[in-house]
Design a protein around this motif. Structure first.
Motif, PDB file in Angstrom:
ATOM      1  N   VAL A 141       0.862  -1.181   0.000  1.00  0.00           N
ATOM      2  CA  VAL A 141       0.000   0.000   0.000  1.00  0.00           C
ATOM      3  C   VAL A 141       0.895   1.226   0.000  1.00  0.00           C
ATOM      4  O   VAL A 141       1.866   1.305   0.764  1.00  0.00           O
ATOM      5  N   ILE A 142       0.606   2.178  -0.872  1.00  0.00           N
ATOM      6  CA  ILE A 142       1.354   3.431  -0.877  1.00  0.00           C
ATOM      7  C   ILE A 142       0.483   4.519  -0.262  1.00  0.00           C
ATOM      8  O   ILE A 142      -0.745   4.509  -0.418  1.00  0.00           O
ATOM      9  N   ALA A 143       1.120   5.417   0.473  1.00  0.00           N
ATOM     10  CA  ALA A 143       0.383   6.479   1.159  1.00  0.00           C
ATOM     11  C   ALA A 143       1.222   7.740   1.161  1.00  0.00           C
ATOM     12  O   ALA A 143       2.436   7.707   0.891  1.00  0.00           O
ATOM     13  N   GLY A 144       0.573   8.860   1.471  1.00  0.00           N
ATOM     14  CA  GLY A 144       1.311  10.107   1.559  1.00  0.00           C
ATOM     15  C   GLY A 144       0.452  11.212   2.114  1.00  0.00           C
ATOM     16  O   GLY A 144      -0.779  11.179   2.031  1.00  0.00           O
ATOM     17  N   HIS A 145       1.130  12.191   2.689  1.00  0.00           N
ATOM     18  CA  HIS A 145       0.462  13.347   3.281  1.00  0.00           C
ATOM     19  C   HIS A 145       0.770  14.596   2.462  1.00  0.00           C
ATOM     20  O   HIS A 145       1.932  14.831   2.110  1.00  0.00           O
ATOM     21  N   SER A 146      -0.249  15.352   2.120  1.00  0.00           N
ATOM     22  CA  SER A 146      -0.080  16.641   1.444  1.00  0.00           C
ATOM     23  C   SER A 146       0.708  16.459   0.143  1.00  0.00           C
ATOM     24  O   SER A 146       0.306  15.656  -0.702  1.00  0.00           O
ATOM     25  N   LEU A 147       1.835  17.167  -0.032  1.00  0.00           N
ATOM     26  CA  LEU A 147       2.630  17.009  -1.250  1.00  0.00           C
ATOM     27  C   LEU A 147       3.071  15.566  -1.437  1.00  0.00           C
ATOM     28  O   LEU A 147       3.102  15.050  -2.557  1.00  0.00           O
ATOM     29  N   GLY A 148       3.388  14.896  -0.331  1.00  0.00           N
ATOM     30  CA  GLY A 148       3.764  13.485  -0.414  1.00  0.00           C
ATOM     31  C   GLY A 148       2.634  12.633  -0.954  1.00  0.00           C
ATOM     32  O   GLY A 148       2.864  11.666  -1.684  1.00  0.00           O
ATOM     33  N   GLY A 149       1.388  12.987  -0.614  1.00  0.00           N
ATOM     34  CA  GLY A 149       0.240  12.255  -1.150  1.00  0.00           C
ATOM     35  C   GLY A 149       0.087  12.469  -2.636  1.00  0.00           C
ATOM     36  O   GLY A 149      -0.224  11.527  -3.385  1.00  0.00           O
ATOM     37  N   ALA A 150       0.311  13.701  -3.090  1.00  0.00           N
ATOM     38  CA  ALA A 150       0.236  13.977  -4.534  1.00  0.00           C
ATOM     39  C   ALA A 150       1.279  13.166  -5.288  1.00  0.00           C
ATOM     40  O   ALA A 150       1.009  12.631  -6.370  1.00  0.00           O
ATOM     41  N   PRO A 173      -4.584  13.853  -6.424  1.00  0.00           N
ATOM     42  CA  PRO A 173      -3.708  13.784  -7.594  1.00  0.00           C
ATOM     43  C   PRO A 173      -3.606  15.141  -8.286  1.00  0.00           C
ATOM     44  O   PRO A 173      -4.566  15.921  -8.304  1.00  0.00           O
ATOM     45  N   ALA A 174      -2.447  15.417  -8.844  1.00  0.00           N
ATOM     46  CA  ALA A 174      -2.276  16.641  -9.628  1.00  0.00           C
ATOM     47  C   ALA A 174      -3.230  16.616 -10.817  1.00  0.00           C
ATOM     48  O   ALA A 174      -3.745  15.555 -11.205  1.00  0.00           O
ATOM     49  N   GLY A 175      -3.463  17.786 -11.394  1.00  0.00           N
ATOM     50  CA  GLY A 175      -4.445  17.894 -12.475  1.00  0.00           C
ATOM     51  C   GLY A 175      -4.144  17.033 -13.680  1.00  0.00           C
ATOM     52  O   GLY A 175      -5.060  16.647 -14.415  1.00  0.00           O
ATOM     53  N   ASN A 176      -2.853  16.717 -13.900  1.00  0.00           N
ATOM     54  CA  ASN A 176      -2.476  15.903 -15.055  1.00  0.00           C
ATOM     55  C   ASN A 176      -2.292  14.432 -14.699  1.00  0.00           C
ATOM     56  O   ASN A 176      -1.744  13.660 -15.490  1.00  0.00           O
ATOM     57  N   VAL A 177      -2.725  14.044 -13.506  1.00  0.00           N
ATOM     58  CA  VAL A 177      -2.590  12.654 -13.047  1.00  0.00           C
ATOM     59  C   VAL A 177      -3.977  12.073 -12.820  1.00  0.00           C
ATOM     60  O   VAL A 177      -4.819  12.698 -12.167  1.00  0.00           O
ATOM     61  N   SER A 178      -4.212  10.879 -13.354  1.00  0.00           N
ATOM     62  CA  SER A 178      -5.513  10.252 -13.173  1.00  0.00           C
ATOM     63  C   SER A 178      -5.361   8.753 -12.956  1.00  0.00           C
ATOM     64  O   SER A 178      -4.575   8.095 -13.631  1.00  0.00           O
ATOM     65  N   LEU A 179      -6.106   8.247 -11.990  1.00  0.00           N
ATOM     66  CA  LEU A 179      -6.197   6.801 -11.748  1.00  0.00           C
ATOM     67  C   LEU A 179      -7.626   6.332 -11.994  1.00  0.00           C
ATOM     68  O   LEU A 179      -8.025   5.270 -11.539  1.00  0.00           O
ATOM     69  N   ARG A 180      -8.387   7.138 -12.718  1.00  0.00           N
ATOM     70  CA  ARG A 180      -9.818   6.882 -12.901  1.00  0.00           C
ATOM     71  C   ARG A 180     -10.085   5.536 -13.545  1.00  0.00           C
ATOM     72  O   ARG A 180     -11.085   4.870 -13.237  1.00  0.00           O
ATOM     73  N   GLU A 181      -9.214   5.107 -14.432  1.00  0.00           N
ATOM     74  CA  GLU A 181      -9.457   3.864 -15.168  1.00  0.00           C
ATOM     75  C   GLU A 181      -8.951   2.638 -14.431  1.00  0.00           C
ATOM     76  O   GLU A 181      -9.068   1.528 -14.945  1.00  0.00           O
TER      77      GLU A 181
END
Length: 263
Positions: A141-150, A173-181
């Motif tokens: 499992v990957i996790a992150g807080h704030s900038l680390g989460g992005a 996620p940043a605007g150019n990052v998507s995990l939607r699929e």
């Protein structure tokens, strides 16, 4: 031949002194700010890491896997899960040791990489080496807080098939990052009184996460309650104690991990 004479200065000595003073103040501020970024506080383990409630025994060490990494490993029980945690921007990684220690009770080994300048953006793919070293036979499992989460979301977008889940804390996620699929299970945590991460941006970030992504609001908490690094400029005013918020965070994270398929 006519000689050109320099025009006399129209700036009085008093004004020049004021200008020099202002420039000195600006220079001092820039130098002090740069020093805070470049010269990081010492990396001290186990000084402020006792989790709320009763925790299981844990072994905490600083190792080197593509750079320094804090490892928090359960003692006397089987490790089933590897949690790779990316710290918030300019936050020392030991601020999240409390979380790793608390999760050992669920058989979770937590690894927290130390990034240059404490900025996960300098090593987005750092998780790959950590997974290769510590992830054998475990769900990851990957996790992150704030900038680390992005940055964790950016990594997950290209490695979703290697992960069992993702946890974002006051992040999206940043605007150019998507995990939607993808079908990656995702838990997004939002501090109710967060003054750093825009709550609407966190909610809008769900549109770039898998449809099954869960949003959980931590009542009364602020941005800085996810890590133990003290107050943060611009943050909100909490309406609960840090200990109360940490209990809520642990319950949400623990329940999410319990729902993931076993390795």
């Amino acid at each position: 031949m006519t000689r050109l004479r320099a025009a006399p200065s129209r700036v009085s000595p008093r004004v020049r002194a004021w200008i020099a003073a202002v420039l000195a103040l600006i220079s001092g501020y820039v130098i002090a700010t740069a020093r805070q970024v470049i010269v990081r506080p010492p990396l001290m383990l186990s000084q402020d890491s006792v989790p709320p409630g009763v925790s299981a025994p844990a072994q905490v060490s600083l190792e080197n896997v593509g750079g320094p990494v804090i490892t928090i490993t359960p003692v006397g029980q089987k490790v089933t899960t590897l949690l790779v945690f990316y710290p918030g921007g300019l936050v020392r990684p030991q601020a999240y040791e409390w979380l790793g220690r608390a999760l050992t009770a669920q058989g979770v080994q937590t690894v927290i990489p130390v990034f240059p300048l404490d900025l996960a953006v300098t090593g987005v793919n750092r998780a790959s080496g950590l997974i290769a070293t510590y992830g054998q036979g475990k769900r990851v499992v990957i996790a992150g807080h704030s900038l680390g989460g992005a940055m964790a979301a950016q990594y997950a977008s290209g490695h979703a098939d290697q992960l069992a889940g993702m946890i974002l804390m006051a992040a999206y996620p940043a605007g150019n990052v998507s995990l939607r699929e993808t079908t990656l299970p995702v838990l997004s945590l939002l501090a109710e009184e967060d003054g750093v991460a825009d709550p609407q941006a966190v909610r809008d970030g769900l549109k770039r996460l898998p449809e099954n992504a869960e949003l959980t609001v931590i009542p009364g908490a602020v941005h800085a309650f996810f890590g133990r690094y003290g107050p943060q400029k611009g943050d909100g005013r909490p309406t609960v104690t840090r200990a109360h918020a940490e209990d809520d965070i642990l319950r949400a994270v623990g329940a999410f991990l319990e729902r993931l398929p076993k390795p």
